[in-house]
Design a protein around this motif. Structure first.
Motif, short mmCIF file in Angstrom:
data_model
loop_
_atom_site.label_atom_id
_atom_site.label_comp_id
_atom_site.label_asym_id
_atom_site.label_seq_id
_atom_site.Cartn_x
_atom_site.Cartn_y
_atom_site.Cartn_z
N THR A 12 0.80 -1.22 0.00
CA THR A 12 0.00 0.00 0.00
C THR A 12 0.83 1.27 0.00
N CYS A 27 1.18 2.59 7.53
CA CYS A 27 -0.21 2.47 7.08
C CYS A 27 -1.20 2.47 8.23
N GLU A 28 -0.77 2.04 9.41
CA GLU A 28 -1.65 2.04 10.58
C GLU A 28 -1.90 3.46 11.08
N GLU A 30 -3.01 7.41 11.14
CA GLU A 30 -4.24 8.00 10.61
C GLU A 30 -4.03 8.79 9.32
N GLN A 32 -2.50 7.57 6.74
CA GLN A 32 -2.44 6.58 5.66
C GLN A 32 -3.59 5.60 5.88
N TYR A 33 -3.53 4.43 5.34
CA TYR A 33 -4.60 3.44 5.51
C TYR A 33 -4.06 2.07 5.18
N TRP A 36 -7.54 -2.30 1.47
CA TRP A 36 -8.87 -2.86 1.70
C TRP A 36 -8.85 -4.39 1.76
N SER A 214 -3.51 14.70 6.06
CA SER A 214 -3.67 13.41 5.40
C SER A 214 -4.34 13.63 4.06
N ASN A 217 -7.14 10.52 3.55
CA ASN A 217 -8.25 10.61 4.50
C ASN A 217 -8.81 12.02 4.63
#
Length: 283
Positions: A12, A27-28, A30, A32-33, A36, A214, A217
């Motif tokens: 990712t 990625c954890e 806030e 990033q992400y 899915w 971000s 997000n």
């Protein structure tokens, strides 16, 4: 070149880690992400086996974009900034192979690497080792996000750092506390260039930049942080601003574009909300 072909790279965000792990801290966070489909990993060896290849193309006077085809993670490209005193790799990408090393070597190689923020760490340790363990400049405020450590990593502090003749790192602090841009005084044939990653993100109409805590997000950056970044960059002249992605470049009046962009941004995020009595009643 003996690359660390088996070390895990987050699919990712593209950050390479020193050993297998169940999660990607970048990625954890806030900003990033997690993908899915859950946390997924690849390696340089797998990318090469899957047919990925390096991409190197001119992006401006003495500036070359470096990435991969197809794109990896968010698809950012690094920039090779050529100068009379040595070339700087600005930001980094996950991909590297012998052919890409040869192409960069033909352009004069790399004397140092500087990275804007953790999302663009990529495989920066491998890049350093491929060109003789050149120094990697990372602001100390972002030390916690390092996926791999080595002696080449230089954790610098303060607002600015000179890394070459007319080459200055500026810690604007946008997006990450260590968020950094690179000013090249001799860039754009002497008019100056700013390499901003997405600390100052060049938007799609390429006349403005934006400032976000971000991007994926949609969390806006704090007004005081934006004001500080603009204040630190005020003394530097630059005609162009090179963003994080292919051809995302403000080609002229970059200094003015920074000011117009900050004014526009602050107009929308810093204006006080209407008083409760002035709001339109709900039906």
């Amino acid at each position: 070149m003996d690359l660390a072909t088996g070390l895990p790279i987050c699919v990712t965000c593209g950050v390479q880690y020193a050993a297998p792990r169940p999660d990607c801290p970048v990625c954890e966070d806030e900003r990033q992400y997690v993908g899915w489909d859950g946390q997924r990993w690849t390696t340089l060896g797998e990318l090469r086996s899957d047919g990925f290849r390096g991409r190197l193309e001119p992006e401006g006077p003495g500036v070359y974009g470096i990435g991969s085809a197809p794109k990896i993670s968010i698809g950012q490209r690094a920039l090779l900034v050529t100068t009379a005193s040595g070339n700087i790799l600005w930001d980094c990408v996950p991909f590297l192979d012998d052919h890409l090393i040869a192409q960069v070597t033909e352009l004069g190689g790399i004397t140092a690497i500087a990275v804007s923020h953790p999302h663009f760490y990529g495989s920066m340790v491998d890049w350093s080792r491929a060109f003789g363990d050149v120094p990697i400049y990372v602001h100390a405020a972002d030390e916690q996000w390092l996926g791999r450590r080595c002696a080449a990593v230089n954790l610098w502090t303060g607002d600015t750092l000179t890394i070459g003749d007319g080459l200055t790192l500026v810690n604007g602090g946008v997006h990450f506390a260590g968020g950094t841009v690179l000013h090249h005084a001799a860039g754009e044939d002497g008019r100056g260039a700013l390499f901003s990653g997405d600390i100052l993100q060049v938007v799609l109409d390429r006349r403005y930049v934006s400032f976000m805590y971000s991007y994926p997000n949609y969390i806006p950056e704090r007004p005081e942080t934006v004001r500080r970044a603009v204040r630190l960059l005020e003394p530097f002249a630059f005609d162009a601003i090179y963003g994080a992605f292919w051809q995302t470049i403000v080609r002229s009046d970059g200094h003015g574009a920074m000011h117009r962009s900050a004014e526009r941004y602050l107009h929308f995020v810093a204006d006080p909300a209407p008083a409760a009595a002035e709001q339109t009643p709900r039906a």
